[in-house]
Every structure is written in C-alpha cells, then in structure tokens.
Design an enzyme around this catalytic site. Sequence first.
Site, PDB file in Angstrom:
ATOM      1  N   GLU A  53       0.831  -1.212   0.000  1.00 49.56           N
ATOM      2  CA  GLU A  53       0.000   0.000   0.000  1.00 49.56           C
ATOM      3  C   GLU A  53       0.864   1.261   0.000  1.00 49.56           C
ATOM      4  OE1 GLU A  53      -3.453   2.117   2.780  1.00 49.56           O
ATOM      5  OE2 GLU A  53      -2.008   0.723   3.678  1.00 49.56           O
ATOM      6  N   GLU A  64     -11.660   2.806   6.134  1.00 50.99           N
ATOM      7  CA  GLU A  64     -10.550   3.025   7.056  1.00 50.99           C
ATOM      8  C   GLU A  64     -10.510   4.503   7.453  1.00 50.99           C
ATOM      9  OE1 GLU A  64      -6.105   1.221   7.510  1.00 50.99           O
ATOM     10  OE2 GLU A  64      -6.397   2.628   5.863  1.00 50.99           O
TER      11      GLU A  64
END
Length: 276
Positions: free
Chosen positions: A152, A251
């Site tokens: 990521e 998130e």
Amino acid sequence: MPQFAANLSLMYTELPFLDRFEAAARDGFEAVEYLFPYAWEPAALAARLRAHGLRQVLFNAPPAGLDRAAMAGAWDAGERGTAALPGREAEFRAGVLEALRYAEALDCPRIHVMAGILPSGQEREALKGLCAGNLRWAAEQAGARGREVLIEPINLRDMPRYFVNRQDHAHELLDAVDSPHLKVQMDLYHCQIVEGDVATKLRRYLPTGRVAHIQVAGVPERHEPDRGELYYPYLFELIDALGYAGWVGCEYRPAAGTSAGLGWRDRALAARPAQA
C-alpha cells in the site's frame, strides 16, 4: 455500488475490540478488516466472525518482531514494516508466516505487508532490490496457501519517509516481482494527499486487475467519506464503471459515533441501481 468492509481498528473504538464485530454486523456490514490481530488468538477472532456472519477480507502482517508477543507490540513501539529494511529479513519472514497462519484460520484471502520507514542516510532507490526480493518470497508463500500479499502506498504526512508512497512506486514493485500473488491496496485517502488526480489514477490502475483492495476516508481529517475535499459519490460510480468487484475498506476515524456517521454509506447503497 461498491461493497463496504468496516475497519475495526478505526471504527467502533468506543467498544472493546472483540465487541466491534457485533456492532459492525448490527450496522449492516458483511465484512471487516483491521490493522493487526496478533494480540488475540485466531480461534477467538474466527468465533466472532462466525457468530455475526462476517467475512474477514484483510489485515496487516506484523510490522516487526520475531515472536507473536513482539509482533503484537511492534506498532505501538513505532515499527512500520520491514520489507525494505536491511538486516530485518528474519523478522520479515517470521511476520509473513505468522500472518498467513492467521489468514488460514480466519479464511482471509489477503494480507497487507508493510515496507517500513527509510533508514537515516538511505534513499529509496538503494533498497528497491531488497524490497522486491522480500516481496517475491512473501508472494510465493502466500500463493502456495491460496492467499495474496498486498502493498500500500502511504502518504508522507502521516508516515514520513515511508518506503512506498505513490501508486507508481507500488506498481513498479509489482513489475519487479512479477507474481500473480502480489497486488496493490489502493487507499484513496493516501492517494489524494500525495498525488491527487484520484479519478485518473483509478482509471489507470483498476483495469490492470492489479488492485485487489480499495480503502476510503475523507481528506484531510480522515473522517467519514462525506467530509472533506473528495467527492466520493462520483468516485464510487467510477469504481463501479471500471468493473472493480473487490471490497472497499472504510478506514476512517468517525467524527462522532461510528453508527451515527454511516449516513454516507446508506446514501451510497440507496443509489445502487435496482437488479433486473
């Protein structure tokens, strides 16, 4: 409209961690993700998933540590991954294997492997080969167990000197590793802060099939997606139009209570076209 997974590390924090599974299911979530599971036994987490009809779709490999106790405390100790750190190969491998053990117990298809903070005096180019080699090994281990490894890009405001901070950084590593078991976790919050032009990045990378998970949050405060400078209704429609069928992780840090702030999701789901 995308299918949304609740991130139990950032959402429902008014509750003890193991109680957050029930809260997410009660609010209509069918899947969950979180940062790290290593403070709990896999059987305890699996029981919560079964009890509330939830799917585990993502969690992180340990950010450091050679045993489970060290792995469970590594994040709070300031560790942010070891994939690109010289001399930490044993920790990296131990963490990947522990994450895959949890993934099997939780029937989780993907783990996110963190690269780490660039050591003082070193720059990214010098460590690309090390990182690619570690990720190649991790992808082989994951593939043998029917799982995928994700990397990521993370913004440098929240995590200064993090090794992977741009979408092209991540895809460059995928090119170097050349494994179908290594893919990208594309967090639109991080992408907006570092690069902007989020819709163009989605158009560029989603059709490749190499983005296996998306995450969302408002920018800049990381609250609900309907707060801030990104217009998520447009982005959700674009994600659908590009044929993305994976999960979208929520998130974000709720501005008030988690349940009270889910209006953005309810509006998004209400806008879903009726099935023929």
